[in-house]
Design a protein around this motif. Structure first.
Motif, PDB file in Angstrom:
ATOM      1  N   GLY A   1      40.899  26.765  46.779  1.00  0.00           N
ATOM      2  CA  GLY A   1      41.597  26.567  45.503  1.00  0.00           C
ATOM      3  C   GLY A   1      40.231  27.108  44.529  1.00  0.00           C
ATOM      4  N   THR A   2      40.058  28.470  44.537  1.00  0.00           N
ATOM      5  CA  THR A   2      39.037  28.991  43.782  1.00  0.00           C
ATOM      6  C   THR A   2      39.425  28.929  42.355  1.00  0.00           C
ATOM      7  N   THR A   3      38.641  28.635  41.510  1.00  0.00           N
ATOM      8  CA  THR A   3      39.092  28.671  40.138  1.00  0.00           C
ATOM      9  C   THR A   3      38.337  29.544  39.041  1.00  0.00           C
ATOM     10  N   LEU A   4      37.019  29.969  39.699  1.00  0.00           N
ATOM     11  CA  LEU A   4      35.999  30.670  38.903  1.00  0.00           C
ATOM     12  C   LEU A   4      35.726  31.787  39.355  1.00  0.00           C
ATOM     13  N   SER A   5      35.899  33.236  38.928  1.00  0.00           N
ATOM     14  CA  SER A   5      35.208  34.425  39.295  1.00  0.00           C
ATOM     15  C   SER A   5      35.082  35.278  38.075  1.00  0.00           C
ATOM     16  N   TYR A   6      33.796  36.176  38.197  1.00  0.00           N
ATOM     17  CA  TYR A   6      33.877  37.065  37.159  1.00  0.00           C
ATOM     18  C   TYR A   6      33.567  38.501  37.537  1.00  0.00           C
ATOM     19  N   SER A   7      33.889  39.331  36.821  1.00  0.00           N
ATOM     20  CA  SER A   7      33.718  40.815  37.137  1.00  0.00           C
ATOM     21  C   SER A   7      33.647  41.635  35.711  1.00  0.00           C
ATOM     22  N   PRO A   8      32.974  42.850  35.911  1.00  0.00           N
ATOM     23  CA  PRO A   8      33.079  43.621  35.010  1.00  0.00           C
ATOM     24  C   PRO A   8      34.638  44.336  34.925  1.00  0.00           C
ATOM     25  N   THR A   9      35.084  44.806  33.720  1.00  0.00           N
ATOM     26  CA  THR A   9      36.115  45.519  33.726  1.00  0.00           C
ATOM     27  C   THR A   9      36.318  46.408  34.882  1.00  0.00           C
ATOM     28  N   PHE A  10      35.578  47.213  35.534  1.00  0.00           N
ATOM     29  CA  PHE A  10      36.049  48.188  36.471  1.00  0.00           C
ATOM     30  C   PHE A  10      36.523  47.382  37.689  1.00  0.00           C
ATOM     31  N   GLY A  11      36.082  46.148  38.014  1.00  0.00           N
ATOM     32  CA  GLY A  11      36.242  45.490  39.147  1.00  0.00           C
ATOM     33  C   GLY A  11      37.896  45.284  39.107  1.00  0.00           C
ATOM     34  N   TYR A  12      38.473  44.834  37.764  1.00  0.00           N
ATOM     35  CA  TYR A  12      39.899  44.263  37.604  1.00  0.00           C
ATOM     36  C   TYR A  12      40.737  45.881  37.768  1.00  0.00           C
ATOM     37  N   ASP A  13      39.836  46.726  37.185  1.00  0.00           N
ATOM     38  CA  ASP A  13      40.650  47.963  37.324  1.00  0.00           C
ATOM     39  C   ASP A  13      40.926  48.540  38.662  1.00  0.00           C
ATOM     40  N   ILE A  14      39.991  48.337  39.638  1.00  0.00           N
ATOM     41  CA  ILE A  14      40.059  48.909  40.702  1.00  0.00           C
ATOM     42  C   ILE A  14      41.102  48.270  41.650  1.00  0.00           C
ATOM     43  N   CYS A  15      40.935  47.072  41.410  1.00  0.00           N
ATOM     44  CA  CYS A  15      42.047  45.914  42.092  1.00  0.00           C
ATOM     45  C   CYS A  15      43.535  46.406  41.872  1.00  0.00           C
ATOM     46  N   ALA A  16      43.801  46.496  40.508  1.00  0.00           N
ATOM     47  CA  ALA A  16      45.216  46.932  39.963  1.00  0.00           C
ATOM     48  C   ALA A  16      45.615  48.418  40.522  1.00  0.00           C
ATOM     49  N   ARG A  17      44.483  49.296  40.590  1.00  0.00           N
ATOM     50  CA  ARG A  17      45.067  50.559  41.016  1.00  0.00           C
ATOM     51  C   ARG A  17      45.334  50.419  42.615  1.00  0.00           C
ATOM     52  N   ARG A  18      44.567  49.612  43.264  1.00  0.00           N
ATOM     53  CA  ARG A  18      44.780  49.615  44.778  1.00  0.00           C
ATOM     54  C   ARG A  18      46.125  49.107  45.040  1.00  0.00           C
ATOM     55  N   ILE A  19      46.648  48.264  44.133  1.00  0.00           N
ATOM     56  CA  ILE A  19      47.731  47.443  44.601  1.00  0.00           C
ATOM     57  C   ILE A  19      48.956  47.863  44.142  1.00  0.00           C
ATOM     58  N   SER A  20      48.771  48.847  43.217  1.00  0.00           N
ATOM     59  CA  SER A  20      49.759  49.506  42.354  1.00  0.00           C
ATOM     60  C   SER A  20      50.996  50.045  43.318  1.00  0.00           C
ATOM     61  N   SER A  21      50.696  50.859  44.523  1.00  0.00           N
ATOM     62  CA  SER A  21      51.434  51.349  45.427  1.00  0.00           C
ATOM     63  C   SER A  21      52.032  50.214  46.528  1.00  0.00           C
ATOM     64  N   GLN A  22      51.587  49.014  46.402  1.00  0.00           N
ATOM     65  CA  GLN A  22      52.035  47.916  47.472  1.00  0.00           C
ATOM     66  C   GLN A  22      53.003  47.194  46.681  1.00  0.00           C
ATOM     67  N   SER A  23      53.946  46.542  47.694  1.00  0.00           N
ATOM     68  CA  SER A  23      54.699  45.503  46.878  1.00  0.00           C
ATOM     69  C   SER A  23      54.412  43.910  47.676  1.00  0.00           C
ATOM     70  N   HIS A  24      55.112  43.029  47.122  1.00  0.00           N
ATOM     71  CA  HIS A  24      54.979  41.711  47.794  1.00  0.00           C
ATOM     72  C   HIS A  24      53.794  41.059  47.845  1.00  0.00           C
TER      73      HIS A  24
END
Length: 578
Positions: A272-295
């Motif tokens: 149950g992790t509740t806290l995590s930080y990242s610069p903008t590029f961390g969120y960006d790369i994750c959204a890009r990596r998952i964009s071609s996947q589903s579920h």
């Protein structure tokens, strides 16, 4: 993959009452945390738990390291440089140096940019600035680190070799809250490094601001991949969990770089992790990596993530929205985003968005951002400016004009801050200290405005491009080019260069992934037209190989270094067909 059954991570809850960093020294904070069962947890590249490190064990190891330092003749106030690898060795040595009254100096690991000689040069320059008695480092980089230590004339030793040295007996020093606790080198400080001297009092006040501002609760748990040589990783995700007694899970930065989604896997899986930080590029790369996947709902569970912190760079609302779109089905909530603003010179945090308020933006005319009068013959252009929250505990923030006069709400100016967590000084640099510290107020070098008690950051003053008396933010130029197909955040660096006739013109370096000569020429022309639409003038456009543009230790684009490398010829653009 499930964790090894033989290893149980440190718990979220324990019987020890939580204290929000109300201690006299950082050693006192670790002494208290060690009375409970929380601690640090280290994971391999695939997120498997490999080492559980309760705060009680960290304290025991740190005291042993302190006695080894004393046995080596280390005295209070002497510097101990530490290559900041994410692991027990650095954590114990950092805390051990503090217990010994010495000043730990976290230094970076090698990156994929620049190679061996560049890394040795960087270490050597920071060693020359901090003048440490010793440099300690992981055995796997012994060759490079030892070369840097030899160049500086200080002793170099691996963590493994140091850990078997004899221990001194007797009592350890008893530091004063106003003694220096550590030196922190701010991002990009390579050629002219600024070692930020932070006292125990400043550190603990800022960490208390974290606990109060994030409204920590018993069940909170943190996950981090941020490097420990940067203020957000060191202060926000190592020292703050100790001083506020939060169990934390770590993925090494280099492992995140190879498999970014391992970060979200850990958040999903780890109690149950509740806290995590990242610069903008961390969120960006994750959204890009998952964009071609589903579920995504089958792989991830981000429903308990209540504070998704964002800082260390200009916050991009479009990137944040892309992340929400990509992971909403996994339970991620948009109001979990927690924008913030900070810098090493203020220990870390200056402002923090109250939990639950999420990303809030205001649309501001670009002419207002640059202080120029709008050309009425052209349509108005707007930029979305993100609300970075309210000042943390005991911090004052003021916006000032060029003459130092305070400005009112929605008036753009230089951001100044004042409070107990503002740095003591730049180490051995009285001139630089006096330039940014005036009557207890810190000139952050950033531009922004206040509105109803909230801070909005619009850009770095030092990055401003001034052409023919008109100001241009490099972010505006970079964002415009990013709208062309095929570009990612961080692919473009904008700055000004001087032409042969002495005039300043904008220059844009752009990562190019196409190899066809005709396509490159077409792309070059498209970029030039895009920049002309922003600046109203022709510019220098250079297409460069991917992964060429340098970044700081926190992952931010370093425009100053990109300009230096370009002008020196170290960045070689592609030659375009005639």
């Amino acid at each position: 993959m499930e964790n090894d059954a033989a290893l149980m991570p440190t718990p979220n809850r324990c019987a020890l009452p939580r204290r929000f960093s109300d201690f006299a020294t950082f050693g006192d904070a670790l002494d208290y945390a060690a009375q409970g069962s929380r601690g640090l947890n280290f994971h391999d590249a695939r997120g498997k738990l490999t080492r559980v490190y309760p705060y009680a064990e960290l304290r025991e190891d740190a005291l042993a390291m302190a006695r080894r330092l004393v046995a080596k003749g280390v005295k209070p106030g002497e510097r101990i440089a530490l290559v900041a690898q994410t692991g027990t060795e650095f954590a114990a040595m950092f805390c051990g140096a503090v217990y010994a009254g010495a000043w730990p100096v976290p230094l970076p690991l090698p990156t994929s940019f620049g190679g061996k000689d560049s890394y040795i040069d960087q270490l050597a320059v920071q060693l020359a600035s901090s003048d440490p008695l010793m440099l300690l480092y992981p055995a796997e980089i012994a060759g490079m680190a030892a070369a840097a230590a030899e160049r500086q004339g200080c002793e170099g030793m691996s963590y493994e070799d140091f850990a078997v040295l004899p221990l001194a007996t007797g009592s350890l020093p008893n530091p004063d809250p106003d003694d220096i606790c550590y030196l922190q080198y701010s991002s990009g400080s390579t050629r002219f490094p600024h070692g930020v001297a932070v006292t125990h009092r400043s550190l603990l006040n800022n960490l208390r601001g974290h606990g109060v501002g994030m409204q920590l609760v018993l069940d909170d748990r943190c996950v981090s991949w941020l490097p420990w040589y940067h203020d957000m990783g060191l202060v926000g995700c190592l020292l703050s969990p100790i001083a506020n007694q939060v169990s934390t899970d770590y993925l090494r930065t280099e492992d995140f770089a190879r498999r970014p989604l391992a970060w979200l896997d850990m958040i999903s899986r780890n109690q149950g992790t509740t806290l995590s930080y990242s610069p903008t590029f961390g969120y960006d790369i994750c959204a890009r990596r998952i964009s071609s996947q589903s579920h995504v709902d089958e792989r991830f569970d981000l429903s308990r993530w209540r504070l998704a912190g964002n800082g260390a760079d200009m916050i991009r609302p479009d990137v944040m929205q892309n992340f929400v779109n990509a992971f909403a089905d996994a339970g991620f909530k948009a109001n979990a985003f927690c924008p913030s603003y900070g810098l090493a010179e203020a220990t870390l945090a200056v402002t923090l968005m109250p939990p639950g308020e999420g990303i809030r933006v205001e649309l501001v005319e670009e002419e207002r951002l640059s202080g120029s009068l709008r050309d009425l013959s052209r349509p108005a252009r707007y930029r979305a400016i993100v609300n970075c929250g309210k000042p943390v505990l005991d911090m004052e923030v003021e916006i000032r004009g060029e003459e130092g006069n305070p400005r009112g709400d929605h008036q753009i100016g230089k951001v100044w801050c004042k409070g107990p967590s503002v740095m003591h000084s730049y180490y051995r640099d009285e001139e630089a200290t006096k330039a940014c510290l005036v009557d207890g107020w810190l000139d952050t070098g950033d531009m922004g405005y206040m509105a109803d008690g909230y801070l909005f950051i619009v850009g770095r003053a030092k990055d401003m491009i001034i052409i023919n008396g008109k100001n241009h933010w490099p972010q505006d130029i970079e964002w415009a080019v990013e709208q062309l197909p095929g570009f990612h955040q961080g692919d473009i660096a904008a700055f000004s260069v001087e032409t042969e006739n002495g005039e300043e013109v904008p220059a844009v370096l752009v990562h190019c992934r196409v190899s066809d000569p005709d396509e490159r020429r077409k792309l070059h022309n498209e970029i030039r037209e895009k920049v002309r639409s922003i600046t109203g003038m022709n510019c220098v456009v250079e297409l460069v190989p991917p992964r060429t543009l340098p970044r700081t230790s926190s992952g931010k684009l370093s425009r100053a270094k990109a300009k230096k490398l370009y002008l020196s010829g170290e960045i070689e653009p592609f030659k375009l067909a005639a």
